[in-house]
Every structure is written in structure tokens, then in C-alpha cells.
Enzyme design. Structure first.
Site, PDB file in Angstrom:
ATOM      1  N   GLY A  54     -10.068   1.077  24.347  1.00 20.23           N
ATOM      2  CA  GLY A  54      -8.959   0.247  24.826  1.00 20.23           C
ATOM      3  C   GLY A  54      -7.782   1.149  25.142  1.00 20.23           C
ATOM      4  CB  CYS A  81     -12.561   5.517  22.636  1.00 24.46           C
ATOM      5  SG  CYS A  81     -11.142   6.343  23.370  1.00 24.46           S
ATOM      6  CE1 TYR A  82      -6.141   0.546  19.706  1.00 18.64           C
ATOM      7  CE2 TYR A  82      -7.965  -1.024  19.571  1.00 18.64           C
ATOM      8  CZ  TYR A  82      -6.640  -0.690  19.313  1.00 18.64           C
ATOM      9  OH  TYR A  82      -5.832  -1.570  18.647  1.00 18.64           O
ATOM     10  CG  HIS A 167     -15.801   6.813  26.124  1.00 18.39           C
ATOM     11  ND1 HIS A 167     -15.548   5.465  26.012  1.00 18.39           N
ATOM     12  CD2 HIS A 167     -14.597   7.428  26.062  1.00 18.39           C
ATOM     13  CE1 HIS A 167     -14.252   5.263  25.901  1.00 18.39           C
ATOM     14  NE2 HIS A 167     -13.648   6.442  25.928  1.00 18.39           N
ATOM     15  CD  GLU A 169     -18.791   4.057  26.362  1.00 14.58           C
ATOM     16  OE1 GLU A 169     -19.174   4.729  25.389  1.00 14.58           O
ATOM     17  OE2 GLU A 169     -17.608   3.771  26.548  1.00 14.58           O
ATOM     18  N   GLY A 223     -25.395 -14.084  49.556  1.00 12.21           N
ATOM     19  CA  GLY A 223     -25.487 -12.749  48.978  1.00 12.21           C
ATOM     20  C   GLY A 223     -26.391 -12.790  47.750  1.00 12.21           C
ATOM     21  CG  ASP A 225     -23.805 -10.802  43.079  1.00 10.94           C
ATOM     22  OD1 ASP A 225     -24.847 -10.159  42.895  1.00 10.94           O
ATOM     23  OD2 ASP A 225     -22.700 -10.289  43.302  1.00 10.94           O
ATOM     24  CE  LYS A 365     -24.661  -6.598  44.206  1.00 12.70           C
ATOM     25  NZ  LYS A 365     -23.943  -7.821  44.432  1.00 12.70           N
TER      26      LYS A 365
END
Ligand code: XMP
Length: 509
Positions: A54, A81-82, A167, A169, A223, A225, A365
Site C-alpha cells: 500500500g 511490503c506495507y 514483492h 508476486e 468484446g 469480457d 484477461k
């Protein structure tokens, strides 16, 4: 179902964390830090909790804090992190500003023996992005990793609470995947039996129960989505679903007819096509500012839906195909706004439906495509390149007119055709033309021309949060350029956009 809670403190990478967990076949859901209590967490039966990063400092008055009880539930926690600093602070440690020694980017990490770092070499590269750091670890914790400037790059209490300043990730943390794997399987004892097909099945089931007998309207753009969202809802509630396809006159060449045909014929859905080109162009007249265009289009979309909804009687729910990158870049939660994606930030505040349903809101996506495939949507539709909700309005730079739109439509169709002709549609994730508002002098048949400059853009990306420009072969660019200047007489110059994201975005506006 085994699941991990990602407790959101407003970082830019929060969904990436959830996605990295799902990639390891464990379901992860994100909840804002202030919308779930320690008791609700305990009752929900999570196997583990991850505190996200954050932008704040734990000492800021407005910084997001959760209840310390979350750390006392006996559920393993990983603070990132935060989230790491908050963990330290909640347990009585000390946090400090690193000042000019803040670390950003790739940094060498040195790890000690710890279950989180099983299989991770003593020295490896991690991704850092922090101004504050943990100066003193809380009682009962030990430092499990360091960097040159960070005396505590990771800590653990040996009883299930872990924290990392970097991080894991982000792919730049070379062993990040391994660390998350250790957390999920060795520490949280997950079994890893969750699949994307479970998401599709559970979503169909959930909406079948939740929406039984209700009238539901779906915003369909054709589209990927919105198509996946529509088919998912159609599977759940069948003819209680009505799809409204707003043709705002900002679609690509022949797209409106194609969408109408596909959903009526292939899927046998209730679909209403609303031709609203004049309305949208009138509202957009003279508007040049990108955010204003987006807001106008978002607002008009909803108004058109409201009107259609009224015609078919009481409508309870509106379905939208919003996906995660739309949400994060529109400034959801505490993350910063990059641009208002029309189906999120552009929503007007007064709205005539009971509720909006966004079944894909947490997915990226490629995850949406996997759900689409699970739902039996044909390959060519699932693999269509993305197209933004505000359509060509954000690809005509400056003021929008029908003539400019037609010019762009023709150039864009040629470029797309040449990419497909060269068999390159799989190596680039999005490819399109942008009509700039620059005109330039040229010569054709001995006469002076003064035509528009069109920019061609092709990007390679796996999540659209970052993207690189695609190295299309010169021959393909040459063919597209030559055809465009010959076949679209209002265009005098063709350029190729070689900017990655960041610093640019995929779209120009
Ligand atoms: P940007 O330009 O934000 O684009 O880097 C990332 C991806 O999102 C698409 N995009 C949108 N999609 N509504 C959408 O549904 C929008 O308002 C919108 N704006 C951008 C863009 O085409 C790219 O795939």
C-alpha cells in the site's frame, strides 16, 4: 473450497497477488482491509491470509490498519511490503523512513534458513519498492532476510506469521513463485486442487441461485469480457437475461452487424441492438479531453440502458464485463487513478437499477479467456483482441467527427487485415490504428496533399498492466502503410508507436 484471503491495503499489485495464488491452483479472493472483521475471517475458514502492499506509512494518520486479532486467529499470515510493516507495527516492532536509502527495483536479497525460503538460494534478486522499512522486529520474531540497505527484508515468528519487504508476486523477484508456493503448500497446507473451471461452475451456480426469477440486463459490446459475462449469465438464468448491445457509432468496421449476428444465431440470446450513433456524436461534439470523453460515454451508456430497461419492465440487475485491470486503473479502493475505464470510473452516481453485477471483476484477461473456454464459447470469439468500451472515441485524438471515425475505421481494418494475413495475430496481443490530430504535407501524383497522420500500435503483454511494443516485421508495416496511404485518401502519413507501458498506456487516451 480451500481459499486464501488477500487483505487489500491499497497497493497497485494486489490483484497480481491473487492471480499468482490462483496460478498455483489455490483460490484467492481480495477483500478491502476495512470490510471484513477478524471474526468473519475466522468463520470463512481461510487457509491463509496475505496482507498486500500500500502507498502509506503505518504512522500516517490515514493509513489503513486492520485489527491485530487477525494475527491471532491461528491462520498463517504473509505480509508483503506495507503489509509487512503493518505486521511488524501491530506486533510492537518499529518502522522508520529509509530516506534516501529507500529501495526501488531489482535488489540482491540474502535469505536465512526459513520455511518460506525453502529451495531459495542464499542470494537472489528480488523486487523492492519501499520508502519505510522495519527497523526493529517485534519480540518473538527473527530476521530471515536482508539486503544491503534493509536490515529486515523478511521476518518470521516461527509460528505462522511471515513478512517480506519485497514483492514476491512480481516476476522480477526471481524466486517469488517458489516463496508463494512455500507459503501456500508448506505453511498453509493447501492441497492445490482448485481449477479455473471451478470458477465458471461456481459462478453459474451462484448467479442461478441469486438471480432466480429476476430480470437481468447485460451490457454487451461483443468484446471478450462482456461476451464471457453474457454467456456465463445466460447459462445461469437463460431467457431471464436480456442483452443490450449499444452501437454508439464508435465501433470498428462492420463490427455492429457481426456482434448482432453472433449472439442471436450462435447463442440464441435475447439481444436488443440500439443504434445510438447520432446521440453519442452529438454529446461528444467539441470534446477533446480524454477523461471527459470517457465520462460522457460511460454516462450515456448507462442512460441508454436505463431507457431500454424501462421498455422491458422492471429490471433488477445490470451485468457488466468489467475485469480487474479496468478496476485497478480506474483507482479502485486506495490505488491511484490512471484513467477512468468507461465501465468503472465513468459510472454516473444516480442509476436506475437495484444493483450492478460484475462476475469477472477479479480476473485478468487471460483468466477471463480460460473461463470463456470452459463455458464453451468458440475459440475465435474468446481470442478476439480486446477493444475498449469507449471504442474509437479514444483512438481519434482530439475532436471526434463522423468523417474522422470513418477514416480511422478504414485504416484500422487494413492494418488488422495485414497482421492476420501475415499470421501474426497470435504474437501480438492487441493491434490497432489511432488517428492523431496532426496533419502533414505530402505529395501524390505531383500534387500537394495535407492529410492526417495515423499511428499504428501493436503490443505484447500477458496482463495489460504492463506491455511492450511488438516488433512487427518491417514488411508487414510497409504493406500496411502503403495500403493505408493508397486506399484511405484522407491519410497522408503512417507512423509506428514504439512506446511500452509504462511509461505510455496501451491506448493513446
Ligand atoms: P490502457 O490504455 O489502460 O489499456 O493501457 C489496457 C487495456 O484496457 C483496454 N481499455 C479499456 N477497456 N474500457 C474497457 O473495457 C475502457 O475504458 C478501456 N480503456 C482501455 C485497452 O484497450 C487495453 O486492452
Amino acid at each position: 473450497m480451500e481459499k486464501i484471503l488477500v487483505l487489500d491495503f491499497g497497493g497497485q499489485y494486489n490483484q497480481l497477488i491473487a492471480r499468482r495464488v490462483r496460478e498455483q491452483n489455490v483460490y484467492a479472493e481480495i477483500k478491502p482491509y476495512n470490510r471484513i472483521t477478524a471474526q468473519q475471517i475466522a468463520e470463512a475458514g481461510y487457509k491463509g491470509i496475505i496482507f498486500t502492499g500500500g502507498p502509506n506509512s503505518v504512522y500516517d494518520e490515514k493509513s489503513p490498519h486492520c485489527d491485530k486479532k487477525v494475527l491471532e486467529l491461528g491462520i498463517p499470515v504473509l505480509g508483503i511490503c506495507y503489509g509487512a510493516q503493518l505486521t511488524a507495527w501491530l506486533c510492537g516492532g518499529e518502522i522508520c523512513s529509509a530516506g534516501s536509502l529507500g529501495e526501488y527495483g531489482k535488489i540482491e536479497l540474502e535469505v536465512k534458513d526459513d520455511p518460506l525460503f525453502e529451495g531459495v538460494p542464499e542470494k537472489s534478486i528480488c523486487w523492492m519498492s519501499h520508502t519505510d522499512y522495519i527497523k526493529r522486529v517485534p519480540e518473538g520474531f527473527r530476521v530471515t532476510a536482508t539486503t544491503e540497505h534493509c536490515p529486515c527484508a523478511a521476518m518470521s515468528d516461527g509460528k505462522g506469521i511471515y513478512a517480506v519487504q519485497f514483492h514476491p508476486e512480481v516476476t522480477h523477484t526471481v524466486y517469488g513463485k517458489r516463496m508463494l508456493h512455500n507459503f501456500l503448500f508448506a505453511i498453509c497446507r493447501c492441497s492445490g486442487d482448485w481449477k479455473m473451471s471451478d470458477f465458471a461452475k461456481e459462478a453459474v451456480e451462484k448467479y442461478r441461485n441469486q438471480l432466480k426469477g429476476k430480470k437481468v440486463l447485460c451490457a454487451l459490446s461483443g468484446g471478450v469480457d462482456s461476451s464471457v459475462a453474457a454467456v456465463l449469465l445466460h447459462k445461469a438464468i437463460g431467457s431471464d437475461l436480456t442483452c443490450v448491445f449499444v452501437d454508439h457509432g464508435l465501433l470498428r468496421k462492420d463490427e455492429g452487424d457481426m456482434v448482432e449476428r453472433t449472439f442471436k444465431k450462435r447463442f440464441d440470446m435475447n439481444i436488443i441492438r440500439v443504434n445510438a450513433e447520432d446521440l453519442f456524436l452529438e454529446k461528444l461534439k467539441g470534446v477533446t479531453e480524454p477523461e471527459k470523453k470517457r465520462k460522457i460515454i460511460g454516462e450515456e451508456f448507462i442512460r441508454v440502458f436505463e431507457r431500454e430497461a424501462k421498455k422491458i419492465g422492471k429490471v433488477n440487475y445490470l451485468v457488466q464485463g468489467t475485469i480487474y485491470p479496468d478496476v485497478i486503473e480506474s483507482g479502485a479502493g486506495d490505488a491511484s487513478t490512471i484513467k477512468s475505464h468507461h465501465n468503472v470510473g465513468g459510472l454516473p452516481s444516480v442509476i436506475d437499477f437495484d444493483e450492478i453485477i460484475e462476475p469477472l471483476r477479479e480476473l485478468f484477461k487471460d483468466e477471463v479467456r480460460a473461463v470463456g473456454t470452459e463455458l464453451g464459447i468458440p475459440h475465435d470469439l474468446v481470442w478476439r483482441q480486446p477493444f475498449p468500451g469507449p471504442g474509437l472515441a479514444i483512438r481519434v485524438i482530439g475532436e471526434i467527427t463522423k468523417d474522422k471515425l470513418d477514416t480511422l475505421r478504414d485504416a484500422d481494418a487494413i492494418f488488422r487485415e495485414e497482421v492476420v494475413n501475415a499470421g501474426l495475430e497470435k504474437i501480438t496481443n492487441q493491434y490497432f490504428a489511432v488517428l492523431t490530430d496532426t496533419r502533414s504535407v505530402g505529395v501524390m501524383g505531383d500534387a500537394r496533399t495535407y492529410g492526417y497522420t495515423v499511428a499504428l500500435r501493436a503490443v505484447t503483454t500477458d496482463d495489460f498492466m504492463t506491455a511492450d511494443w511488438t516488433r512487427l516485421p518491417y514488411e508487414v508495416l510497409e504493406k500496411a502503410s502503403s495500403r493505408i496511404t493508397n486506399e484511405v485518401r484522407t491519410i497522408g502519413r503512417v507512423v509506428y508507436d514504439i512506446t511500452s507501458k509504462p511509461p505510455a498506456t496501451v491506448e493513446w487516451e
